[in-house]
Write an enzyme that holds these catalytic residues in place. Structure first.
Site, PDB file in Angstrom:
ATOM      1  CB  SER A  64      -0.936   0.029   1.207  1.00  0.00           C
ATOM      2  OG  SER A  64      -1.994  -0.859   1.008  1.00  0.00           O
ATOM      3  CE  LYS A  67      -3.618   0.609  -1.410  1.00  0.00           C
ATOM      4  NZ  LYS A  67      -4.389   0.110  -0.243  1.00  0.00           N
ATOM      5  CE1 TYR A 191      -4.984  -1.186  -4.489  1.00  0.00           C
ATOM      6  CE2 TYR A 191      -5.238  -3.580  -4.586  1.00  0.00           C
ATOM      7  CZ  TYR A 191      -5.103  -2.423  -3.849  1.00  0.00           C
ATOM      8  OH  TYR A 191      -5.073  -2.470  -2.479  1.00  0.00           O
ATOM      9  CE1 TYR A 243      -5.179   1.681   4.211  1.00  0.00           C
ATOM     10  CE2 TYR A 243      -3.402   0.668   5.436  1.00  0.00           C
ATOM     11  CZ  TYR A 243      -3.935   1.111   4.253  1.00  0.00           C
ATOM     12  OH  TYR A 243      -3.217   0.987   3.112  1.00  0.00           O
ATOM     13  CB  VAL A 261      -0.108  -5.972   4.070  1.00  0.00           C
ATOM     14  CG1 VAL A 261      -1.355  -5.491   4.757  1.00  0.00           C
ATOM     15  CG2 VAL A 261      -0.281  -6.094   2.578  1.00  0.00           C
TER      16      VAL A 261
HETATM   17  O1  DON Z   1      -4.953  -4.874  -1.639  1.00  0.00           O
HETATM   18  C1  DON Z   1      -4.332  -5.364  -0.704  1.00  0.00           C
HETATM   19  O2  DON Z   1      -4.876  -5.975   0.186  1.00  0.00           O
HETATM   20  C2  DON Z   1      -2.826  -5.195  -0.695  1.00  0.00           C
HETATM   21  N1  DON Z   1      -2.294  -5.194  -2.027  1.00  0.00           N
HETATM   22  C3  DON Z   1      -2.416  -3.903  -0.064  1.00  0.00           C
HETATM   23  C4  DON Z   1      -2.944  -3.716   1.340  1.00  0.00           C
HETATM   24  C5  DON Z   1      -2.021  -2.972   2.232  1.00  0.00           C
HETATM   25  O3  DON Z   1      -0.832  -2.897   2.022  1.00  0.00           O
HETATM   26  C6  DON Z   1      -2.614  -2.426   3.469  1.00  0.00           C
HETATM   27  N2  DON Z   1      -1.591  -1.864   4.310  1.00  0.00           N
HETATM   28  N3  DON Z   1      -1.340  -1.888   5.424  1.00  0.00           N
END
Ligand code: DON
Length: 309
Positions: A64, A67, A191, A243, A261
């Site tokens: 993420s 982003k 994405y 978040y 993540v």
């Molecule tokens: O879409 C997802 O679930 C992952 N590609 C990215 C989520 C993420 O990194 C949330 N961060 N803490």
């Protein structure tokens, strides 16, 4: 600089003995293979000074954190009209939550929750094949990091596509509300691939320099975005970058940060430095457990807070 290097070395030593490291994300199976003992940190000062410690040169999945870069690109593409399709408020919900989307008629709360980032990917896909949009994002990241060796980890991208049921649900829901211009599978292709960009802490801290420098990379004499836009992206990182853990991060660390993540966090001390930290184990909000603790310690020791006077 020697004080900074000493602080980083001390943090790495302490983190090696941490009693708890959190849980490595396993809902993307490829991420579940990463060694939870890894820990790296890199700081790039605005004056060009660099300090690193631990596994700072080892690439990890930025997830993420990407982003931040897609948001900067999309704002460059469509300007403030982006805000008709995505909000700017903290969600107070997990990154992959769908609950607000129905009540708020398909307008995601902010560009960092998955639903918002999927809309941003849709903006970047306009007029392109997915392959071209992915190439443009990678080129942007390489240019702000000043590093052509950065790549996308295809295994992570396909692992996420294979298990991305929630993201497919979010994209279909957005499409149902008329807030997605392309087919969900095409937008998600963009994405998943930008989330799968792999970078080391050093590369990531380099990529964040423009946010610490009012939109400019002084050493390259390159203006990436306007100072106003950099300020606004930093504001969104502070309020939405972790978040439902964003308030806690602001309280404990006091600077803008964006987590992923994969266990990385990009943190910005405006006017001072860009910081990247990586520890794969996550806390219960899906943010790097030791990464957050390390940033709290570093910010305290260096007196880095946007709230200090
Ligand atoms: O879409 C997802 O679930 C992952 N590609 C990215 C989520 C993420 O990194 C949330 N961060 N803490």
């Amino acid at each position: 600089m020697s004080e900074l290097k000493a602080a980083l070395d001390q943090i790495v030593a302490e983190m090696a003995n941490a009693p708890e490291r959190g849980e490595v994300a396993s809902y993307i199976p490829e991420l579940g293979k990463v060694d939870p003992a890894k820990f790296g940190i890199a700081v790039i000062m605005n004056d060009g000074g660099v300090a690193t410690a631990g596994d700072a040169d080892e690439p990890f999945s930025i997830q993420s954190i990407s982003k931040v870069f897609t948001l900067a690109l999309a704002l460059g593409r469509v300007g403030d009209t982006l805000w008709k399709r995505v909000g700017r408020e903290p969600s107070g919900t997990p990154f992959n939550s769908i609950v607000q989307l129905e009540r708020e008629e398909g307008i995601p709360r902010n560009p960092f929750i998955n639903a918002g980032a999927i809309v941003v990917s849709d903006v970047l896909l306009a007029g392109h094949q997915p392959r071209e949009a992915i190439g443009e994002i990678l080129s942007f990241v390489r240019s702000v990091a000043d590093d052509e060796t950065i790549v996308i980890d295809r295994d992570v991208a396909s692992s996420e596509r294979a298990t991305g049921y929630r993201n497919f649900a979010l994209a279909n829901y957005l499409k149902g509300f008329g807030n997605l211009n392309h087919a969900p599978e095409l937008t998600l292709g963009v994405y998943f691939h930008h989330c799968a960009i792999a970078m080391s802490c050093k590369q990531l801290a380099n990529a964040g320099r423009f946010l610490a420098n009012s939109g400019r990379i002084p050493s390259l004499n390159h203006t990436v975005i306007s100072g106003e836009r950099a300020r606004r992206i930093n504001a969104l990182m502070l309020t939405c970058g972790h978040y439902d853990g964003s308030g806690e991060f602001a309280f404990r660390v006091g600077i803008p940060g964006k987590s992923g993540v994969g266990g990385g966090i990009l943190a910005i001390v405006p006017g001072v430095a860009s910081i990247a930290v990586w520890s794969p184990g996550l806390n219960d909000r899906g943010n790097s457990m030791l990464g957050s603790i390390a940033l709290e310690q570093l910010a305290k020791r260096m007196n880095w807070s946007i709230f200090s006077s």
